[in-house]
Design a protein around this motif. Structure first.
Motif, PDB file in Angstrom:
ATOM      1  N   PRO A   1       0.831  -1.214   0.000  1.00  0.00           N
ATOM      2  CA  PRO A   1       0.000   0.000   0.000  1.00  0.00           C
ATOM      3  C   PRO A   1       0.861   1.258   0.000  1.00  0.00           C
ATOM      4  N   ILE A   2       1.773   1.312  -0.974  1.00  0.00           N
ATOM      5  CA  ILE A   2       2.794   2.352  -1.033  1.00  0.00           C
ATOM      6  C   ILE A   2       2.840   2.914  -2.446  1.00  0.00           C
ATOM      7  N   ASN A   3       3.045   4.209  -2.549  1.00  0.00           N
ATOM      8  CA  ASN A   3       3.376   4.819  -3.828  1.00  0.00           C
ATOM      9  C   ASN A   3       4.653   5.620  -3.639  1.00  0.00           C
TER      10      ASN A   3
ATOM     11  N   GLU B   1     -15.850   5.213 -10.240  1.00  0.00           N
ATOM     12  CA  GLU B   1     -15.008   5.689  -9.138  1.00  0.00           C
ATOM     13  C   GLU B   1     -13.701   6.276  -9.680  1.00  0.00           C
ATOM     14  N   ARG B   2     -13.133   5.645 -10.705  1.00  0.00           N
ATOM     15  CA  ARG B   2     -11.891   6.163 -11.316  1.00  0.00           C
ATOM     16  C   ARG B   2     -12.115   7.585 -11.833  1.00  0.00           C
ATOM     17  N   LYS B   3     -13.203   7.769 -12.579  1.00  0.00           N
ATOM     18  CA  LYS B   3     -13.502   9.094 -13.145  1.00  0.00           C
ATOM     19  C   LYS B   3     -13.653  10.137 -12.039  1.00  0.00           C
ATOM     20  N   LYS B   4     -14.340   9.764 -10.981  1.00  0.00           N
ATOM     21  CA  LYS B   4     -14.565  10.680  -9.852  1.00  0.00           C
ATOM     22  C   LYS B   4     -13.240  11.074  -9.204  1.00  0.00           C
ATOM     23  N   ARG B   5     -12.395  10.084  -8.941  1.00  0.00           N
ATOM     24  CA  ARG B   5     -11.099  10.364  -8.300  1.00  0.00           C
ATOM     25  C   ARG B   5     -10.199  11.209  -9.197  1.00  0.00           C
ATOM     26  N   ILE B   6     -10.172  10.872 -10.480  1.00  0.00           N
ATOM     27  CA  ILE B   6      -9.298  11.601 -11.396  1.00  0.00           C
ATOM     28  C   ILE B   6      -9.763  13.050 -11.533  1.00  0.00           C
ATOM     29  N   LYS B   7     -11.065  13.265 -11.640  1.00  0.00           N
ATOM     30  CA  LYS B   7     -11.586  14.632 -11.725  1.00  0.00           C
ATOM     31  C   LYS B   7     -11.180  15.428 -10.488  1.00  0.00           C
ATOM     32  N   HIS B   8     -11.310  14.818  -9.323  1.00  0.00           N
ATOM     33  CA  HIS B   8     -10.948  15.494  -8.073  1.00  0.00           C
ATOM     34  C   HIS B   8      -9.446  15.796  -8.012  1.00  0.00           C
ATOM     35  N   ILE B   9      -8.627  14.811  -8.351  1.00  0.00           N
ATOM     36  CA  ILE B   9      -7.182  14.991  -8.210  1.00  0.00           C
ATOM     37  C   ILE B   9      -6.650  15.995  -9.232  1.00  0.00           C
ATOM     38  N   LEU B  10      -7.247  16.039 -10.428  1.00  0.00           N
ATOM     39  CA  LEU B  10      -6.837  17.040 -11.416  1.00  0.00           C
ATOM     40  C   LEU B  10      -7.099  18.449 -10.904  1.00  0.00           C
ATOM     41  N   LYS B  11      -8.202  18.612 -10.192  1.00  0.00           N
ATOM     42  CA  LYS B  11      -8.509  19.926  -9.603  1.00  0.00           C
ATOM     43  C   LYS B  11      -7.489  20.267  -8.515  1.00  0.00           C
ATOM     44  N   VAL B  12      -7.183  19.287  -7.693  1.00  0.00           N
ATOM     45  CA  VAL B  12      -6.261  19.504  -6.580  1.00  0.00           C
ATOM     46  C   VAL B  12      -4.875  19.909  -7.072  1.00  0.00           C
TER      47      VAL B  12
ATOM     48  N   GLY C   1       0.585   9.405  -7.984  1.00  0.00           N
ATOM     49  CA  GLY C   1       1.071   8.820  -6.743  1.00  0.00           C
ATOM     50  C   GLY C   1       0.065   8.833  -5.607  1.00  0.00           C
ATOM     51  N   ILE C   2      -0.823   9.794  -5.611  1.00  0.00           N
ATOM     52  CA  ILE C   2      -1.750   9.911  -4.476  1.00  0.00           C
ATOM     53  C   ILE C   2      -3.186   9.514  -4.791  1.00  0.00           C
ATOM     54  N   VAL C   3      -3.530   9.327  -6.065  1.00  0.00           N
ATOM     55  CA  VAL C   3      -4.913   9.034  -6.436  1.00  0.00           C
ATOM     56  C   VAL C   3      -5.394   7.702  -5.852  1.00  0.00           C
ATOM     57  N   ASN C   4      -4.490   6.785  -5.569  1.00  0.00           N
ATOM     58  CA  ASN C   4      -4.859   5.492  -4.984  1.00  0.00           C
ATOM     59  C   ASN C   4      -4.949   5.522  -3.466  1.00  0.00           C
ATOM     60  N   ASN C   5      -4.773   6.688  -2.870  1.00  0.00           N
ATOM     61  CA  ASN C   5      -4.821   6.829  -1.411  1.00  0.00           C
ATOM     62  C   ASN C   5      -3.894   5.829  -0.710  1.00  0.00           C
TER      63      ASN C   5
ATOM     64  N   ALA D   1       5.421  25.656  -4.898  1.00  0.00           N
ATOM     65  CA  ALA D   1       4.002  25.457  -5.200  1.00  0.00           C
ATOM     66  C   ALA D   1       3.637  23.977  -5.180  1.00  0.00           C
ATOM     67  N   VAL D   2       4.457  23.165  -5.812  1.00  0.00           N
ATOM     68  CA  VAL D   2       4.167  21.727  -5.879  1.00  0.00           C
ATOM     69  C   VAL D   2       4.276  21.094  -4.496  1.00  0.00           C
ATOM     70  N   ALA D   3       5.302  21.453  -3.733  1.00  0.00           N
ATOM     71  CA  ALA D   3       5.459  20.916  -2.374  1.00  0.00           C
ATOM     72  C   ALA D   3       4.251  21.292  -1.515  1.00  0.00           C
ATOM     73  N   ASP D   4       3.793  22.523  -1.645  1.00  0.00           N
ATOM     74  CA  ASP D   4       2.613  22.962  -0.892  1.00  0.00           C
ATOM     75  C   ASP D   4       1.392  22.128  -1.285  1.00  0.00           C
ATOM     76  N   ASP D   5       1.236  21.856  -2.583  1.00  0.00           N
ATOM     77  CA  ASP D   5       0.128  21.008  -3.047  1.00  0.00           C
ATOM     78  C   ASP D   5       0.187  19.633  -2.389  1.00  0.00           C
ATOM     79  N   VAL D   6       1.362  19.040  -2.402  1.00  0.00           N
ATOM     80  CA  VAL D   6       1.510  17.690  -1.829  1.00  0.00           C
ATOM     81  C   VAL D   6       1.157  17.693  -0.351  1.00  0.00           C
ATOM     82  N   TYR D   7       1.661  18.649   0.396  1.00  0.00           N
ATOM     83  CA  TYR D   7       1.380  18.694   1.837  1.00  0.00           C
ATOM     84  C   TYR D   7      -0.098  18.887   2.118  1.00  0.00           C
ATOM     85  N   GLN D   8      -0.780  19.695   1.305  1.00  0.00           N
ATOM     86  CA  GLN D   8      -2.215  19.909   1.509  1.00  0.00           C
ATOM     87  C   GLN D   8      -3.021  18.669   1.141  1.00  0.00           C
ATOM     88  N   ILE D   9      -2.589  17.952   0.128  1.00  0.00           N
ATOM     89  CA  ILE D   9      -3.314  16.758  -0.322  1.00  0.00           C
ATOM     90  C   ILE D   9      -3.205  15.648   0.702  1.00  0.00           C
TER      91      ILE D   9
END
Length: 173
Positions: free
Chosen positions: A69-71, A102-113, A140-144, A164-172
């Motif tokens: 359960p690792i990415n 579920e894939r479509k839902k997760r991908i739509k959400h993660i693209l926004k994030v 890396g994070i879409v699979n939780n 900017a990218v590091a901030d995104d990762v920490y918030q996600i």
């Protein structure tokens, strides 16, 4: 006690490491000291010479990387150049047999994030380095994953994009 040898050379000697849910841990040290070796063992790409890798008290030591359960986000992004943004992000979800709705839902959400809405059908080579990094992070994070390993994933980015990218990762996470 985790140890890693390459032949007779002991790279990592008797490490015990415990990380709690929601905790960030940084491994610091000079080049060649074994940071990446530790991450590769946790991810399942290298087997320890001694010791075990446990996640939630479950022994992962002998499991292949795709069953953990690792990415892992690497410095080189590891994106599939023959796939577009959507397909790159979807790849792990398909491998884990997540239903299409579920894939479509997760991908739509993660693209926004990761601020890549509207880039779904762009080829990887049409993206900037920062955008490619965001695709890598999204994948890396879409699979939780229970564990997200970062091996210098921001080092190729300019300073502003790195922040900017590091901030995104920490918030996600």
């Amino acid at each position: 006690d985790y140890s890693k040898n390459y032949g007779l050379k002991k790279i990592i000697k008797n490490i015990n490491l415990e990380v709690y849910k929601g905790e960030f841990l940084t491994l610091l040290g000079p080049s060649g000291c074994g940071k990446t070796t530790i991450l590769r063992s946790i991810a399942g790409f290298d087997e320890p010479s001694s010791g075990r890798i446990l996640i939630d008290d479950e022994d992962m030591t002998k499991l292949p990387p795709y069953k953990r359960p690792i990415n892992t986000l690497f410095q080189n992004y590891a994106l599939f150049p023959n796939m577009n943004v959507y397909q790159n992000i979807e790849f792990g979800l398909k491998m884990n047999k997540i239903p299409e709705i579920e894939r479509k839902k997760r991908i739509k959400h993660i693209l926004k994030v990761v601020n890549l809405e509207g880039f779904e059908y762009k080829k990887i080579n049409e993206l900037s380095g920062g955008q490619q990094q965001r695709v890598s992070i999204a994948r890396g994070i879409v699979n939780n994953p229970k564990v997200l390993l970062l091996d210098e994933p921001f080092s190729a980015l300019d300073y502003q994009t790195r922040l900017a990218v590091a901030d995104d990762v920490y918030q996600i996470i």
